[in-house]
Design a protein around this motif. Structure first.
Motif, PDB file in Angstrom:
ATOM      1  N   HIS A 273      19.438  -3.257  -8.586  1.00  0.00           N
ATOM      2  CA  HIS A 273      19.655  -3.009 -10.020  1.00  0.00           C
ATOM      3  C   HIS A 273      19.015  -4.064 -10.930  1.00  0.00           C
ATOM      4  CE1 HIS A 273      22.973  -5.850 -11.401  1.00  0.00           C
ATOM      5  NE2 HIS A 273      22.773  -6.191 -10.159  1.00  0.00           N
ATOM      6  N   HIS A 274      18.578  -5.183 -10.331  1.00  0.00           N
ATOM      7  CA  HIS A 274      18.000  -6.253 -11.153  1.00  0.00           C
ATOM      8  C   HIS A 274      16.486  -6.355 -10.977  1.00  0.00           C
ATOM      9  CE1 HIS A 274      17.549  -8.706  -7.489  1.00  0.00           C
ATOM     10  NE2 HIS A 274      18.563  -7.970  -7.116  1.00  0.00           N
ATOM     11  N   THR A 275      15.902  -5.486 -10.152  1.00  0.00           N
ATOM     12  CA  THR A 275      14.467  -5.594  -9.910  1.00  0.00           C
ATOM     13  C   THR A 275      13.685  -4.929 -11.049  1.00  0.00           C
ATOM     14  OG1 THR A 275      14.479  -3.558  -8.624  1.00  0.00           O
ATOM     15  CG2 THR A 275      14.769  -5.616  -7.412  1.00  0.00           C
ATOM     16  N   ALA A 276      12.412  -5.236 -11.106  1.00  0.00           N
ATOM     17  CA  ALA A 276      11.579  -4.691 -12.186  1.00  0.00           C
ATOM     18  C   ALA A 276      10.192  -4.358 -11.644  1.00  0.00           C
ATOM     19  CB  ALA A 276      11.459  -5.707 -13.316  1.00  0.00           C
ATOM     20  N   ASN A 277       9.548  -3.417 -12.284  1.00  0.00           N
ATOM     21  CA  ASN A 277       8.171  -3.042 -11.917  1.00  0.00           C
ATOM     22  C   ASN A 277       7.702  -1.957 -12.875  1.00  0.00           C
ATOM     23  OD1 ASN A 277      10.110  -1.311 -10.033  1.00  0.00           O
ATOM     24  ND2 ASN A 277       8.272  -0.086 -10.387  1.00  0.00           N
ATOM     25  N   THR A 278       6.428  -1.655 -12.822  1.00  0.00           N
ATOM     26  CA  THR A 278       5.896  -0.538 -13.596  1.00  0.00           C
ATOM     27  C   THR A 278       5.674   0.633 -12.646  1.00  0.00           C
ATOM     28  OG1 THR A 278       4.851  -2.060 -15.120  1.00  0.00           O
ATOM     29  CG2 THR A 278       3.976   0.166 -15.087  1.00  0.00           C
ATOM     30  N   ALA A 279       6.221   1.786 -12.970  1.00  0.00           N
ATOM     31  CA  ALA A 279       6.089   2.980 -12.122  1.00  0.00           C
ATOM     32  C   ALA A 279       4.737   3.656 -12.370  1.00  0.00           C
ATOM     33  CB  ALA A 279       7.225   3.951 -12.418  1.00  0.00           C
ATOM     34  N   SER A 280       4.352   4.566 -11.460  1.00  0.00           N
ATOM     35  CA  SER A 280       3.050   5.242 -11.603  1.00  0.00           C
ATOM     36  C   SER A 280       3.126   6.685 -11.152  1.00  0.00           C
ATOM     37  CB  SER A 280       2.003   4.554 -10.740  1.00  0.00           C
ATOM     38  OG  SER A 280       1.908   3.211 -11.103  1.00  0.00           O
ATOM     39  N   LEU A 281       2.316   7.498 -11.838  1.00  0.00           N
ATOM     40  CA  LEU A 281       2.260   8.924 -11.524  1.00  0.00           C
ATOM     41  C   LEU A 281       0.951   9.212 -10.804  1.00  0.00           C
ATOM     42  CD1 LEU A 281       4.305  11.093 -12.420  1.00  0.00           C
ATOM     43  CD2 LEU A 281       2.810  11.574 -14.339  1.00  0.00           C
ATOM     44  N   LEU A 282       1.038   9.870  -9.656  1.00  0.00           N
ATOM     45  CA  LEU A 282      -0.156  10.248  -8.904  1.00  0.00           C
ATOM     46  C   LEU A 282      -0.324  11.766  -8.923  1.00  0.00           C
ATOM     47  CD1 LEU A 282      -0.046   7.330  -7.905  1.00  0.00           C
ATOM     48  CD2 LEU A 282      -0.518   8.157  -5.607  1.00  0.00           C
ATOM     49  N   CYS A 283      -1.555  12.207  -9.063  1.00  0.00           N
ATOM     50  CA  CYS A 283      -1.851  13.638  -9.012  1.00  0.00           C
ATOM     51  C   CYS A 283      -2.744  13.921  -7.813  1.00  0.00           C
ATOM     52  CB  CYS A 283      -2.564  14.073 -10.279  1.00  0.00           C
ATOM     53  SG  CYS A 283      -1.458  14.189 -11.647  1.00  0.00           S
ATOM     54  N   GLY A 284      -3.024  15.207  -7.607  1.00  0.00           N
ATOM     55  CA  GLY A 284      -3.921  15.603  -6.511  1.00  0.00           C
ATOM     56  C   GLY A 284      -3.252  15.529  -5.150  1.00  0.00           C
TER      57      GLY A 284
END
Ligand SMILES: Cc1cc2nc3c(=O)[nH]c(=O)nc-3n(C[C@H](O)[C@H](O)[C@H](O)COP(=O)(O)OP(=O)(O)OC[C@H]3O[C@@H](n4cnc5c(N)ncnc54)[C@H](O)[C@@H]3O)c2cc1C
Length: 473
Positions: A240-251
């Protein structure tokens, strides 16, 4: 504890990731002294009954709920869209809204938002299957993160662009005045009362005067600057304390990927083992709402402070570098990912935890386990495991201690660290936002401070707007 997609049973590789922040060199800045900002007059841009700061899940529902009760409402958001992390953060897996018996308990605004999405913009188990313990069904939905402990739950994937649009429509239909590209710098506090806020914009620094302000920034920007106390302790073995930037993949071809996991368990085990060995930060994807879209909501990094410029910058860099590593490994080794490509890394960094209000009330793990129904209940949250009762959410967790005319909703409400692990989830933020909006409008109507709002009136108004609460005793 429920086995969650953001799982707590971590591998050695993931433990390394949890330590990533603690072990990486941190920027230490020298004390370079101060400058004095000259005092200046700030134009009043608008006056309103209710100012909601932050247009994420909590802020959007707060603004709509207050406006539907007849209040004049302004919603200020620093970015160009609504939905916060649920859209701009690419957190498109909406956590459970049904309990372990399949009863739909987070309703109201949450239900309305999801019902508004076009059918091809949401994917999850049909209602008839919620609560099912059928082994085939639950195994099928578990792979889609909609079954836990062998029980199918209502936890869909959504299309973030449709969500942005529908939230915008709800705001406009309710008559809320929306201020995008408006970064709220701090509250106006006069005589122990919050009387509005100052915001930065391309137009310069302007003030909005309000009878009640709702802090839905997720980081407690407003309540902290108003002098309220906050907690920052964490459950170190939870994500619950971690952080990051999420990403969307296509194909991608999710059907092929899921079939591979099912039909070739040995090959899948090898894939996982090699992945952990070869990729610095290895995680599994969440198959999206369409067959050709998937989302990586990790790798997650621990030890960072999402209130610090340097840490935020490092997190963005680490997230992007690790995504490319992941992409290369998946392309070469994962059936269904041969043609995958990065469509978008999230415009909003994924901050799970920063400040938590020290409020008049406080949700705690000990209290939740008792199954007690709070006298000031504003909604019900599913519990983390079938062995635990549903959790009654108290209004007191939204109320600051020191200043009047301020309400707090979303992931920074008053909880202990354990309770934060689930009260930070999107449905729970819709729930607390909904209640804060109604309370703000009632406070203005009755001319009383939010802490003095009539609880029966608050509960009646919530029910009228479709929220689910325990039956009155
Ligand atoms: C990577 C990741 C994965 C997650 N996974 C899940 C999941 O699978 N399922 C789930 O249900 N939940 C998940 N969560 C949790 C959930 O997304 C968040 O806790 C939830 O979105 C919080 O809602 P909120 O309204 O409190 O805050 P936010 O979503 O953060 O929204 C706050 C809004 O306020 C705005 N704002 C902030 N400060 C200011 C300011 N000073 N002035 C103006 N505007 C401001 C922001 O731009 C933002 O739009 C995840 C979170 C992360 C980070």
């Amino acid at each position: 504890m429920a086995k969650r997609p953001e799982s707590t049973d971590r591998t050695a590789n993931e433990r390394r990731i949890f330590d990533a922040g603690a072990n990486s060199p941190r920027q230490v800045r020298a004390d370079l002294g101060h400058v004095v900002e000259p005092s200046r007059e700030i134009p009043v841009f608008a006056t309103t009954d209710v100012l909601v700061v932050g247009g994420g899940p909590a802020g959007t529902t707060a603004a709509v709920a207050a406006a539907r009760l007849g209040a004049d409402v302004i919603l200020a958001e620093r970015y160009n869209h609504l939905g916060g992390l649920s859209t701009g953060g690419l957190v498109i897996w909406i956590d459970r809204m049904s309990d372990w018996n399949g009863e739909h308990i987070i309703r109201g605004m949450a239900e309305e938002i999801l019902d508004r999405l076009p059918r091809d913009a949401i994917y999850g188990p049909p209602k008839a299957e919620w609560g099912s313990r059928d082994t085939v069904l639950s195994a099928q939905w578990q792979k889609r993160h909609a079954a836990f402990h062998g029980t199918v739950t209502w936890a869909p994937m959504i299309d973030p662009e449709w969500m942005k649009l529908e939230l915008l429509r709800m705001i406009r239909e309710a008559g809320v005045e929306l201020l995008l590209h408006s970064w709220v710098a701090g509250p106006l506090v006069e005589g122990g009362k919050v009387t509005g806020a100052v915001l930065e914009s391309k137009q310069g620094r302007v003030a909005v005067r309000a009878k009640v302000v709702v802090d839905t920034t997720g980081d407690g920007d407003i309540f902290a600057r108003a002098g309220e106390g906050f907690d920052g302790d964490i459950e170190s073995d939870d994500i619950h304390h971690t952080a990051n930037t999420a990403s969307l993949l296509c194909g991608v071809d999710n059907a092929r990927w899921l079939a591979f996991m099912d039909a070739e368990p040995d090959a899948f085990r090898d894939f996982m083992r090699h992945g952990r060995e070869q990729v610095g930060h290895f995680v599994l994807p969440f198959p999206g709402w369409r067959n050709d879209v998937t989302v990586f909501m990790g790798p997650r990094f621990a030890g960072f402070d999402v209130l610090k410029i340097d840490d935020l910058t490092t997190l963005e860099t680490m997230s992007r570098e690790s995504l490319v590593e992941l992409l290369n490994y998946y392309r070469s080794n994962a059936p269904g990912f041969e043609n995958a490509w990065i469509m978008l890394s999230a415009p909003q960094l994924g901050a799970r935890h920063s400040r938590r209000l020290v409020g008049l009330g406080r949700m705690t793990g000990v209290r939740a386990k008792t199954g007690a129904i709070e006298p000031d209940e504003i909604g019900i949250s599913p519990s983390l495991s079938p062995n635990l009762p549903n959790v009654s959410v108290p209004y007191g967790a939204l109320l600051p201690r020191k200043v009047d005319n301020l309400l707090v909703a979303g992931r920074h409400i008053s909880t202990d660290a354990q309770t934060h692990t689930y009260m930070r989830e999107i449905p729970q933020c819709w729930l607390t936002g909904h209640a804060a909006g109604i309370a703000a409008a009632l406070s203005v109507q009755a001319g009383v401070a939010p802490k003095d709002v009539s609880i029966p009136d608050l509960q009646a108004a919530l029910r009228k707007q479709g929220a689910h609460l325990n039956d009155p005793a």
